[in-house]
Scaffold this motif. Structure first.
Motif, PDB file in Angstrom:
ATOM      1  N   GLN A   1       4.246  18.283   5.046  1.00 41.14           N
ATOM      2  CA  GLN A   1       3.770  17.886   4.929  1.00 41.14           C
ATOM      3  C   GLN A   1       3.556  16.157   6.024  1.00 41.14           C
ATOM      4  N   THR A   2       4.626  15.654   6.416  1.00 39.33           N
ATOM      5  CA  THR A   2       4.408  14.803   6.463  1.00 39.33           C
ATOM      6  C   THR A   2       5.076  14.270   8.549  1.00 39.33           C
ATOM      7  N   GLY A   3       6.040  16.046   8.587  1.00 40.04           N
ATOM      8  CA  GLY A   3       6.189  15.621   9.988  1.00 40.04           C
ATOM      9  C   GLY A   3       7.679  16.117  10.217  1.00 40.04           C
ATOM     10  N   GLY A   4       8.286  15.434   8.522  1.00 38.92           N
ATOM     11  CA  GLY A   4       9.047  15.084   8.713  1.00 38.92           C
ATOM     12  C   GLY A   4       9.801  13.574   8.576  1.00 38.92           C
ATOM     13  N   ARG A   5       8.883  13.034   8.006  1.00 37.59           N
ATOM     14  CA  ARG A   5       9.002  11.868   8.093  1.00 37.59           C
ATOM     15  C   ARG A   5       8.395  11.486   6.741  1.00 37.59           C
ATOM     16  N   GLY A   6       9.752  10.770   5.916  1.00 40.70           N
ATOM     17  CA  GLY A   6       9.555   9.382   5.043  1.00 40.70           C
ATOM     18  C   GLY A   6      10.451   8.913   4.925  1.00 40.70           C
ATOM     19  N   HIS A   7      10.978   8.834   3.662  1.00 41.53           N
ATOM     20  CA  HIS A   7      12.107   7.718   3.080  1.00 41.53           C
ATOM     21  C   HIS A   7      13.062   8.076   1.869  1.00 41.53           C
ATOM     22  N   ILE A   8      14.391   8.472   1.834  1.00 44.11           N
ATOM     23  CA  ILE A   8      15.273   8.776   0.831  1.00 44.11           C
ATOM     24  C   ILE A   8      15.402   7.118   0.560  1.00 44.11           C
ATOM     25  N   ALA A   9      15.910   6.855  -0.776  1.00 42.13           N
ATOM     26  CA  ALA A   9      16.855   5.960  -0.605  1.00 42.13           C
ATOM     27  C   ALA A   9      17.777   6.128  -2.001  1.00 42.13           C
ATOM     28  N   ALA A  10      18.814   5.546  -2.225  1.00 40.88           N
ATOM     29  CA  ALA A  10      19.476   5.845  -3.674  1.00 40.88           C
ATOM     30  C   ALA A  10      20.252   4.396  -3.708  1.00 40.88           C
ATOM     31  N   THR A  11      20.496   4.218  -5.503  1.00 42.10           N
ATOM     32  CA  THR A  11      21.819   3.531  -5.683  1.00 42.10           C
ATOM     33  C   THR A  11      23.075   4.448  -5.419  1.00 42.10           C
ATOM     34  N   SER A  12      23.540   3.548  -4.336  1.00 40.83           N
ATOM     35  CA  SER A  12      25.114   4.691  -4.930  1.00 40.83           C
ATOM     36  C   SER A  12      26.107   3.524  -5.278  1.00 40.83           C
TER      37      SER A  12
ATOM     38  N   ASN B   1      -0.664  14.182  -7.258  1.00 40.75           N
ATOM     39  CA  ASN B   1      -2.022  14.188  -7.627  1.00 40.75           C
ATOM     40  C   ASN B   1      -2.607  13.040  -7.599  1.00 40.75           C
ATOM     41  N   HIS B   2      -2.283  11.618  -8.263  1.00 38.87           N
ATOM     42  CA  HIS B   2      -2.081  10.591  -8.962  1.00 38.87           C
ATOM     43  C   HIS B   2      -2.222   9.423  -7.094  1.00 38.87           C
ATOM     44  N   PHE B   3      -1.214   9.795  -6.903  1.00 40.33           N
ATOM     45  CA  PHE B   3      -1.852   8.891  -5.117  1.00 40.33           C
ATOM     46  C   PHE B   3      -2.162   9.996  -3.848  1.00 40.33           C
ATOM     47  N   GLU B   4      -1.659  11.095  -4.080  1.00 36.16           N
ATOM     48  CA  GLU B   4      -1.830  11.534  -2.587  1.00 36.16           C
ATOM     49  C   GLU B   4      -1.220  10.978  -2.165  1.00 36.16           C
ATOM     50  N   ARG B   5      -0.056  11.291  -1.837  1.00 37.56           N
ATOM     51  CA  ARG B   5       1.552  10.784  -1.183  1.00 37.56           C
ATOM     52  C   ARG B   5       2.000  10.039  -1.945  1.00 37.56           C
ATOM     53  N   LEU B   6       3.409  10.216  -0.896  1.00 40.43           N
ATOM     54  CA  LEU B   6       4.321   9.397  -1.623  1.00 40.43           C
ATOM     55  C   LEU B   6       5.481   8.798   0.015  1.00 40.43           C
ATOM     56  N   ASP B   7       5.677   7.698  -0.310  1.00 38.13           N
ATOM     57  CA  ASP B   7       6.297   6.975   1.583  1.00 38.13           C
ATOM     58  C   ASP B   7       7.627   7.060   1.149  1.00 38.13           C
ATOM     59  N   VAL B   8       8.356   6.576  -0.442  1.00 38.49           N
ATOM     60  CA  VAL B   8      10.105   6.445   0.085  1.00 38.49           C
ATOM     61  C   VAL B   8      10.496   6.942  -2.160  1.00 38.49           C
ATOM     62  N   LEU B   9      11.623   7.789  -2.067  1.00 41.47           N
ATOM     63  CA  LEU B   9      11.874   8.001  -3.414  1.00 41.47           C
ATOM     64  C   LEU B   9      12.822   7.404  -3.943  1.00 41.47           C
ATOM     65  N   VAL B  10      12.834   6.736  -4.534  1.00 38.84           N
ATOM     66  CA  VAL B  10      14.541   5.203  -4.531  1.00 38.84           C
ATOM     67  C   VAL B  10      15.201   6.221  -5.713  1.00 38.84           C
ATOM     68  N   ASN B  11      15.820   7.190  -5.873  1.00 44.48           N
ATOM     69  CA  ASN B  11      17.073   7.523  -6.978  1.00 44.48           C
ATOM     70  C   ASN B  11      18.364   6.808  -7.074  1.00 44.48           C
ATOM     71  N   ASN B  12      17.930   6.242  -8.797  1.00 43.63           N
ATOM     72  CA  ASN B  12      18.408   4.967  -9.220  1.00 43.63           C
ATOM     73  C   ASN B  12      19.173   5.537 -10.781  1.00 43.63           C
TER      74      ASN B  12
ATOM     75  N   GLY C   1       0.818  -0.875   0.054  1.00 42.59           N
ATOM     76  CA  GLY C   1       0.031   0.292   0.034  1.00 42.59           C
ATOM     77  C   GLY C   1       0.745   1.195   0.102  1.00 42.59           C
ATOM     78  N   GLN C   2       1.852   1.349   0.067  1.00 41.71           N
ATOM     79  CA  GLN C   2       2.764   1.926  -0.008  1.00 41.71           C
ATOM     80  C   GLN C   2       3.395   2.944  -0.980  1.00 41.71           C
ATOM     81  N   VAL C   3       3.634   4.083  -1.216  1.00 37.87           N
ATOM     82  CA  VAL C   3       3.548   4.421  -2.868  1.00 37.87           C
ATOM     83  C   VAL C   3       5.416   4.503  -2.854  1.00 37.87           C
ATOM     84  N   VAL C   4       5.945   4.205  -3.989  1.00 35.76           N
ATOM     85  CA  VAL C   4       7.572   4.264  -3.757  1.00 35.76           C
ATOM     86  C   VAL C   4       8.397   5.310  -4.983  1.00 35.76           C
ATOM     87  N   TRP C   5       8.842   5.962  -4.977  1.00 37.02           N
ATOM     88  CA  TRP C   5       9.188   6.099  -6.788  1.00 37.02           C
ATOM     89  C   TRP C   5      10.124   6.058  -7.156  1.00 37.02           C
TER      90      TRP C   5
END
Length: 321
Positions: A178-189, A125-136, A46-50
Motif C-alpha cells: 500500500q505504501t511502496g515499501g515505505r513505513g516504520h517498524i520499531a521495537a523495544t529490545s 478501518n479506524h484510521f485508514e493508514r498506519l505509519d509506525v508499528l512499535v513492538n513493545n 497526525g501520523q498513526v503509531v500502533w
C-alpha cells in the motif's frame, strides 16, 4: 606543529570527549544529540503509531510522549481498563491536539497469532493508514542457566520473538502493498540484546534473535525504517511478570528503591529515536551506558570481563549500584 601531530591531538581529544560522554549521559551519544538538535516530535503530528504493550511501563510512557505532540495512537495490550487510563492520559496531555477518536484502544493478546491480521484490519478501518508499528509487548526473565526448563525457552521466544515477527510481517506486507515499501517498524529490545547479562539467558537470546530478525528486514527492505531501541534497567513493573526457570512461574519482584531510569525518560528517548528514524539506540543510567558501549566492541568486552564479576554485573542490572 606538523599536520599529522595536530590530527593525532584532535583524535585523542575527540575520543577523550566521547568516553566522558559515555560516563555522563543516560543514552548513546547519537541519541542524545538528536534529542537536542534532531527532528522534533512535532514533525510526527497526525501520523498513526500502533504501540503493543501500551498499558504500562515503557509503552505507556512512549504513548504519552507522542500524544503531547499530536501523534494519533493505537494502544494495544490485554488489560482494557489500563488501556482506558492511558487513553485518558494521552488525550489530557495532548491539550486539544487529539480527540478520543485519535487514541484508539485495541485489546489484543500477542500470542493469538491468528488474530494479528484482524487487528491490523481494525487499525486500518479506524484510521485508514498506519505509519509506525512499535513492538513493545514482551516479558523478561530471571533464572540460573542450568535450571531453565526448555518449555520456558519456548514460551519466552513465542512472546518476545515469534509473536513480534508474526505481527511485523503482516504490517510489512501492508507497507509493501500500500505504501511502496515505505513505513516504520520499531521495537523495544534491550541492552541484553547486544550484550549478555547473568541469570537471564533465555531473555538475552530472545533479544539477540529479535535484533537479527529486524536487521535482516532492513537489509532486504531498505526503504523501510527499522528502529531497535535497547533500554537498560527501567523503573517499571517488568520484574513482576518476568519468567523464571520454571514454566508458569513469575519473578514477582518490585523495582522500587532501585537505581533505574524512569519510564517517562525512557519514553521520551524512544519517541526521539522514532521521530529521527534512528536504526539502533540504547539508554540507561551510569554505568549501564558505558557498559553498553563496551558491549558493542569485542576487545572492550573482553577487557571489561577482567574487572566485572558476575555478581557486579547482576547488581548493576538490578539497580543496586
Amino acid at each position: 606543529m606538523a599536520f599529522l601531530e595536530l590530527l593525532f591531538i584532535a583524535l585523542v581529544l575527540y575520543y577523550f570527549l566521547y568516553v566522558v560522554l559515555w560516563l555522563v549521559l543516560d543514552c548513546n551519544v547519537a541519541l542524545w544529540y538528536k534529542s537536542r538538535f534532531g527532528v522534533s516530535l512535532s514533525s510526527m503530528r497526525g501520523q498513526v503509531v500502533w504501540i503493543t504493550g501500551a498499558s504500562s511501563g515503557i509503552g505507556r510512557a512512549l504513548a504519552i510522549s507522542l500524544a503531547r505532540h499530536g501523534v494519533r495512537l493505537v494502544l494495544s495490550a490485554r488489560r482494557v481498563s489500563q488501556l482506558e487510563e492511558v487513553q485518558a492520559e494521552c488525550i489530557a496531555v495532548a491539550r486539544g491536539l487529539l480527540a478520543q477518536k485519535d487514541v484508539f484502544i485495541l485489546p489484543m493478546d500477542m500470542l493469538q497469532l491468528e488474530q494479528h491480521q484482524s487487528h491490523l484490519n481494525k487499525v486500518l478501518n479506524h484510521f485508514e493508514r498506519l505509519d509506525v508499528l512499535v513492538n513493545n509487548a514482551g516479558r523478561s526473565q530471571r533464572a540460573n542457566w542450568a535450571d531453565i526448563e526448555i518449555e520456558v525457552d519456548r514460551d519466552l521466544f513465542e512472546l518476545d520473538v515469534f509473536a513480534v515477527v508474526h505481527l511485523t510481517r503482516h504490517v510489512v506486507r501492508y507497507f509493501l502493498e500500500q505504501t511502496g515499501g515505505r513505513g516504520h517498524i520499531a521495537a523495544t529490545s534491550s541492552v541484553a540484546g547486544f550484550g549478555v547479562v547473568p541469570f537471564s539467558a533465555t531473555y538475552c537470546a530472545a533479544k539477540h534473535a529479535l535484533n537479527a530478525y529486524l536487521r535482516a528486514l532492513k537489509v532486504e527492505q531498505p526503504k523501510l525504517e527499522v528502529s531497535i531501541f535497547s533500554p537498560g534497567p527501567i523503573a517499571t513493573n517488568f520484574l513482576q511478570e518476568a519468567f523464571t526457570g520454571s514454566q508458569g512461574e513469575k519473578v514477582g519482584l518490585s523495582t522500587a528503591n532501585q537505581k533505574r531510569m524512569t519510564a517517562e525518560r525512557c519514553g521520551e528517548l524512544f519517541a526521539t529515536a522514532i521521530a529521527n528514524k534512528m536504526d539502533f539506540t540504547w539508554c540507561g543510567l551510569f554505568p549501564v551506558n558505558a557498559i553498553a558501549y563496551c558491549a558493542r566492541n569485542p576487545t572492550l568486552t573482553k577487557i571489561l570481563g577482567q574487572f566485572m564479576t558476575e555478581k557486579t554485573l547482576n547488581k548493576i542490572r538490578e539497580g543496586k549500584m
